[in-house]
Design a protein around this motif. Sequence first.
Motif, PDB file in Angstrom:
ATOM      1  N   ILE A 167      18.385  57.577   4.856  1.00 16.61           N
ATOM      2  CA  ILE A 167      18.265  56.131   4.666  1.00 16.61           C
ATOM      3  C   ILE A 167      18.164  55.509   6.053  1.00 16.61           C
ATOM      4  N   HIS A 221      20.708  52.231  -1.112  1.00 17.34           N
ATOM      5  CA  HIS A 221      20.035  53.523  -1.258  1.00 17.34           C
ATOM      6  C   HIS A 221      18.552  53.390  -0.908  1.00 17.34           C
ATOM      7  N   TYR A 222      18.262  52.662   0.142  1.00 13.84           N
ATOM      8  CA  TYR A 222      16.884  52.436   0.563  1.00 13.84           C
ATOM      9  C   TYR A 222      16.191  53.749   0.931  1.00 13.84           C
ATOM     10  N   SER A 223      14.943  53.879   0.512  1.00 15.08           N
ATOM     11  CA  SER A 223      14.113  55.022   0.883  1.00 15.08           C
ATOM     12  C   SER A 223      12.801  54.491   1.424  1.00 15.08           C
TER      13      SER A 223
END
Length: 591
Positions: free
Chosen positions: A364, A375-377
Amino acid sequence: MTFAEKLQALRQLMFAQQVDAYIITAADPHISEYLPEHYKAIPFACGFTGSAGTLVITQDFAGLWTDSRYFTQAEAQLIGTGYELVKLKVPHTPEYISWLSKVLPGGAKVGFNHKLITVALAQEMQYSLVQCAIEITDVDLISTVWLDRVGLPVENAFLIDEKAAGLSISAKISQLRAALNINKADYHFISSLDDIAWLFNLRGKDVAYNPVTLSFALITPTAVKLFIDKQKLSRTDVHTLNQQGVTLYPYEEVANELKNLPEDIQIFIDPKRTCFGLFECLPKSAKIIFGINPSTHLKSLKNDTEISHIRKAMLHDGVALTRFFKWMEEHLGREEITEWSAAEKLVAFRAEQASFAGLSFNTIAGYNANGALPHYSVTAESNQEIVGNGLFLVDSGGQYLYGTTDITRVMPIGNCSAIQSDDYTLVLKGLIEGSKLIFPEGTKGYQIDSICRKPLWEHAINFGHGTGHGIGFFLNVHEGPQNISPANVDVAFKTGMVTSIEPGIYRPGKHGVRIENLVLCVPKNNSEFGEFLTFETLTLCFIDTTIINKTLLAPDQIAWLNQYNQTVFKKLQPMLTEEEAKWLEMKCQPV
């Protein structure tokens, strides 16, 4: 096919098979958190790539139920798919069950693949829906539509040496049998891949980030049966397993083996880690004993050998992180650095470590607004250049031979605002309060959680995820049974447990702050009031002090921070070049 066309195809199949509602879960027959590509049905059906979600389809509605970590992501990914986001009020709960009971008439039929849902959830649906005269049925519609579906993984598996694991396979089986005896069970079925990996000192590459291999295990009074594709193992490893009392069976034979068990057995099953489809194969007259897999408790208590290896893994990870942040500082403004390229550079620094075996989860790497997504992708569309002023959040981890790491740091870029400084300091206070806590034996995670959140609550701030999770030993980055969260999990912290502490603050559209270390539960002292425990911090990476608002920190918190950074420098210095050591020494100067 577009997502809308896939949805229409599923509805046509539902109509043909008289299914009024169809449920698609994010699961495999092992109830894994991270799935093999073969089982990623939700991304196939609607494009949502978050790790937690459930699709429910009727003829006039299609929704994705997920929690607050993924609201922003889901809203963007569901555009034009025919699915709507349904926001969970309580994370990790099947709120769609009550919705179905309200919208479906009596006599309706709800279908789902029984191999892709837990025993606990299926029984909850049975109880709730049958009361409304709604039938549930075992049906797999997604496979008919998913024409280009990849097969099951066939990666090689391997055994780790007994000297690295600290215990032989036979010794672990003896521990497991003792636990079964206490629970008055003579049989035990295990589906969860990390439990099987621990029990048999077995590792693999079938699931991204988790060094596990597809397998099932059945413990009987006279045998230990491992269901696995034998071709994945070397002859030496097969011989070792046989020597340790383990008999190998084909992976596909597990259902027939369960169907042919004696009628009067007493079998131990974990209802949250066993799929309903295989549970239905058990003899109808068998006595079922429900509980957390004994191996889950056993593997959470790291032995001295495992702890020694984990400390080595932390050293390697600390060196890689030091080199990464030094590189970031020296190259920002001189070349274009994006979230994507920064994450790739961090992987490269970890890969330089001789014991590196891969990432423990997808990195991340979020700058400013993207850092506000827990939970950034990063994707090609979302990828931002790290330039100007703000906060760069990096949550990453590595798999090492032998140890698993998970760490979050926030790097200030340019000039930061007062609110960014305050948020950073409050999150740091939460980390420190949890890290230096002394607590009596028997303390549960929800009690520790409130102490970590207290510095934020005092400013009317909160965050929507747990404060900590268990960590495997060269295994899954998320493991139980312990955690630190508001949930009333009835598991006490014990000596040998490795857990994360990771409070956060997220301001949508602006920035996010999370600071995370891994800690080991260790004895503190005894008194007339009983045994007391505390945490030893394992993670070795400096905590940036340049944007701290010192007025928000108490003297004991400043002392903890200074001591931690000095420990980081002392332990990493011998593994760094002279130039790197000088740079780290400056970063670790006392506040």
